[in-house]
Design a protein around this motif. Sequence first.
Motif, PDB file in Angstrom:
ATOM      1  N   GLN A  47       0.824  -1.212   0.000  1.00 13.10           N
ATOM      2  CA  GLN A  47       0.000   0.000   0.000  1.00 13.10           C
ATOM      3  C   GLN A  47       0.858   1.262   0.000  1.00 13.10           C
ATOM      4  N   VAL A  48       2.062   1.141   0.552  1.00 10.64           N
ATOM      5  CA  VAL A  48       2.994   2.279   0.615  1.00 10.64           C
ATOM      6  C   VAL A  48       4.391   1.781   0.274  1.00 10.64           C
ATOM      7  N   VAL A  49       5.106   2.552  -0.549  1.00 12.04           N
ATOM      8  CA  VAL A  49       6.513   2.293  -0.831  1.00 12.04           C
ATOM      9  C   VAL A  49       7.307   3.513  -0.397  1.00 12.04           C
ATOM     10  N   LEU A  50       8.234   3.315   0.513  1.00 12.70           N
ATOM     11  CA  LEU A  50       9.110   4.391   0.977  1.00 12.70           C
ATOM     12  C   LEU A  50      10.464   4.210   0.308  1.00 12.70           C
ATOM     13  N   PHE A  51      10.768   5.089  -0.639  1.00 10.21           N
ATOM     14  CA  PHE A  51      12.007   4.984  -1.412  1.00 10.21           C
ATOM     15  C   PHE A  51      13.044   5.920  -0.809  1.00 10.21           C
ATOM     16  N   GLY A  52      13.982   5.346  -0.041  1.00  6.62           N
ATOM     17  CA  GLY A  52      15.059   6.141   0.529  1.00  6.62           C
ATOM     18  C   GLY A  52      16.030   6.594  -0.544  1.00  6.62           C
ATOM     19  N   GLU A  53      16.578   7.774  -0.392  1.00  2.99           N
ATOM     20  CA  GLU A  53      17.481   8.319  -1.399  1.00  2.99           C
ATOM     21  C   GLU A  53      18.673   8.995  -0.747  1.00  2.99           C
ATOM     22  N   LEU A  54      19.743   9.131  -1.525  1.00  9.68           N
ATOM     23  CA  LEU A  54      20.825  10.054  -1.209  1.00  9.68           C
ATOM     24  C   LEU A  54      20.493  11.283  -2.040  1.00  9.68           C
ATOM     25  N   HIS A  55      20.210  12.382  -1.392  1.00  5.67           N
ATOM     26  CA  HIS A  55      19.569  13.520  -2.050  1.00  5.67           C
ATOM     27  C   HIS A  55      20.278  13.990  -3.325  1.00  5.67           C
ATOM     28  N   ASN A  56      21.597  13.845  -3.376  1.00  6.01           N
ATOM     29  CA  ASN A  56      22.336  14.410  -4.513  1.00  6.01           C
ATOM     30  C   ASN A  56      22.844  13.352  -5.483  1.00  6.01           C
ATOM     31  N   VAL A  60      20.111   7.383  -8.282  1.00  5.82           N
ATOM     32  CA  VAL A  60      18.971   7.106  -7.413  1.00  5.82           C
ATOM     33  C   VAL A  60      17.729   7.832  -7.911  1.00  5.82           C
ATOM     34  N   HIS A  61      17.892   9.078  -8.309  1.00  8.41           N
ATOM     35  CA  HIS A  61      16.744   9.853  -8.796  1.00  8.41           C
ATOM     36  C   HIS A  61      16.223   9.290 -10.122  1.00  8.41           C
ATOM     37  N   TRP A  62      17.116   8.827 -10.949  1.00 13.40           N
ATOM     38  CA  TRP A  62      16.698   8.204 -12.215  1.00 13.40           C
ATOM     39  C   TRP A  62      15.908   6.932 -11.926  1.00 13.40           C
ATOM     40  N   LEU A  63      16.378   6.150 -10.967  1.00 17.63           N
ATOM     41  CA  LEU A  63      15.691   4.915 -10.607  1.00 17.63           C
ATOM     42  C   LEU A  63      14.333   5.197  -9.961  1.00 17.63           C
ATOM     43  N   GLN A  64      14.244   6.272  -9.203  1.00 15.62           N
ATOM     44  CA  GLN A  64      12.948   6.653  -8.631  1.00 15.62           C
ATOM     45  C   GLN A  64      11.927   6.915  -9.735  1.00 15.62           C
ATOM     46  N   LEU A  65      12.356   7.630 -10.758  1.00 14.84           N
ATOM     47  CA  LEU A  65      11.457   7.922 -11.870  1.00 14.84           C
ATOM     48  C   LEU A  65      11.068   6.646 -12.604  1.00 14.84           C
ATOM     49  N   LYS A  66      12.038   5.793 -12.889  1.00 15.74           N
ATOM     50  CA  LYS A  66      11.758   4.555 -13.616  1.00 15.74           C
ATOM     51  C   LYS A  66      10.844   3.634 -12.808  1.00 15.74           C
ATOM     52  N   LEU A  67      11.082   3.537 -11.508  1.00 20.08           N
ATOM     53  CA  LEU A  67      10.245   2.715 -10.656  1.00 20.08           C
ATOM     54  C   LEU A  67       8.816   3.267 -10.621  1.00 20.08           C
ATOM     55  N   THR A  68       8.701   4.585 -10.556  1.00 21.55           N
ATOM     56  CA  THR A  68       7.374   5.220 -10.538  1.00 21.55           C
ATOM     57  C   THR A  68       6.624   4.944 -11.832  1.00 21.55           C
ATOM     58  N   GLN A  69       7.315   5.086 -12.948  1.00 21.34           N
ATOM     59  CA  GLN A  69       6.686   4.817 -14.241  1.00 21.34           C
ATOM     60  C   GLN A  69       6.215   3.364 -14.337  1.00 21.34           C
ATOM     61  N   ALA A  70       7.049   2.439 -13.847  1.00 18.46           N
ATOM     62  CA  ALA A  70       6.711   1.022 -13.913  1.00 18.46           C
ATOM     63  C   ALA A  70       5.528   0.688 -13.005  1.00 18.46           C
ATOM     64  N   LEU A  71       5.502   1.252 -11.806  1.00 20.81           N
ATOM     65  CA  LEU A  71       4.406   0.975 -10.881  1.00 20.81           C
ATOM     66  C   LEU A  71       3.106   1.633 -11.333  1.00 20.81           C
ATOM     67  N   TYR A  72       3.217   2.728 -12.051  1.00 17.89           N
ATOM     68  CA  TYR A  72       2.027   3.369 -12.632  1.00 17.89           C
ATOM     69  C   TYR A  72       1.332   2.406 -13.588  1.00 17.89           C
ATOM     70  N   ASN A 116      18.461  21.134  -6.020  1.00 17.22           N
ATOM     71  CA  ASN A 116      18.507  20.159  -7.115  1.00 17.22           C
ATOM     72  C   ASN A 116      17.109  19.809  -7.633  1.00 17.22           C
ATOM     73  N   TYR A 117      16.164  20.696  -7.419  1.00 11.91           N
ATOM     74  CA  TYR A 117      14.791  20.435  -7.854  1.00 11.91           C
ATOM     75  C   TYR A 117      14.706  20.159  -9.354  1.00 11.91           C
ATOM     76  N   THR A 118      15.333  21.005 -10.158  1.00 14.58           N
ATOM     77  CA  THR A 118      15.200  20.911 -11.618  1.00 14.58           C
ATOM     78  C   THR A 118      15.693  19.568 -12.151  1.00 14.58           C
ATOM     79  N   THR A 119      16.838  19.115 -11.659  1.00 11.37           N
ATOM     80  CA  THR A 119      17.407  17.867 -12.178  1.00 11.37           C
ATOM     81  C   THR A 119      16.797  16.625 -11.542  1.00 11.37           C
ATOM     82  N   ASP A 120      16.407  16.697 -10.267  1.00 10.26           N
ATOM     83  CA  ASP A 120      16.077  15.489  -9.519  1.00 10.26           C
ATOM     84  C   ASP A 120      14.601  15.304  -9.168  1.00 10.26           C
ATOM     85  N   TYR A 121      13.873  16.401  -8.953  1.00 11.16           N
ATOM     86  CA  TYR A 121      12.492  16.267  -8.499  1.00 11.16           C
ATOM     87  C   TYR A 121      11.459  16.762  -9.502  1.00 11.16           C
TER      88      TYR A 121
END
Length: 290
Positions: A47-56, A60-72, A116-121
């Motif tokens: 029901q919930v996925v908590l994706f820990g990251e190293l902010h910079n 990791v940020h690329w994988l967050q996007l890919k995982l989100t797209q796949a789970l969508y 790092n909003y523009t590149t990562d979030y």
Amino acid sequence: MKKLFLLIALSVFCPFFSQQFKAYQFYNKKGKPIKSEKMIKQLANYQVVLFGELHNNAIVHWLQLKLTQALYKKNNKQITLGGEMFERDNQYQLDQYLAGRFPSSALGDSVRLWPNYTTDYKPLLDFAKNHQLKFIATNIPRKYASQVAKKGLDYLENLSVEEKAYMVKLPIKITMDTPGYQEMKTLFEKHDAHFNVTNFIAAQAIKDASMAESIFKNLKPGYLFIHYNGNYHTQAYGGIFWYIKQMYPNLKVAVISVFESENPKLPIPKTDYIPTDFNLIIPTDMAKTY
């Protein structure tokens, strides 16, 4: 024949070409490598996925996007997104952007964006915008957490009803039994005996509890909530995970933790490693976004 000779020459004189470079490796809780497809299939059952990251960390940020797209796709488009990097008093402005009511260039004028909003979030936020998904600002406004670090939790009692709406319902439970807090206490006491560790941990706790409450309040039947947060907020099943379980013990929550490795084969770390449901190992020298 010429092609064969070239291949032999490259293997003999250019060992560089025979090296294998890995950008990341996922492991399951038992320490076994797991393929992304299998991990996505398993995550869709939570029901919930908590994706820990190293902010910079770029990968990791690329994988967050890919995982989100796949789970969508896997969850029939029924997902909700949320993140530490957006604060609860900015939810209205975030909603206005997601609804297309003002351009991206205006977002920074009304929302406190990370460097790092523009590149990562932004890619995550724009994915939500393009697919009409909710993106929840889960974190307590930093000005309140900062005051807790200086003055303690009692500071919050003097806030207005409107201000208290931007944080978890008070009072909150703080205990050193929460994974990570005792380690944090020991670390700061070792380096600075005069540092007010109690207040610092209280500030950490008010963030964790506020994010947990934000997630809990925005759960929808059949929807998967994907949350992006600093690794220390969920590592070893502490922080946000711990507070969610205090609120709703039966909620199915998965934690993805991240660790760095200097070994190019990206093995499981042998020290300071407490596995969660899924564990992402990345190179120490991976590109940083700031």
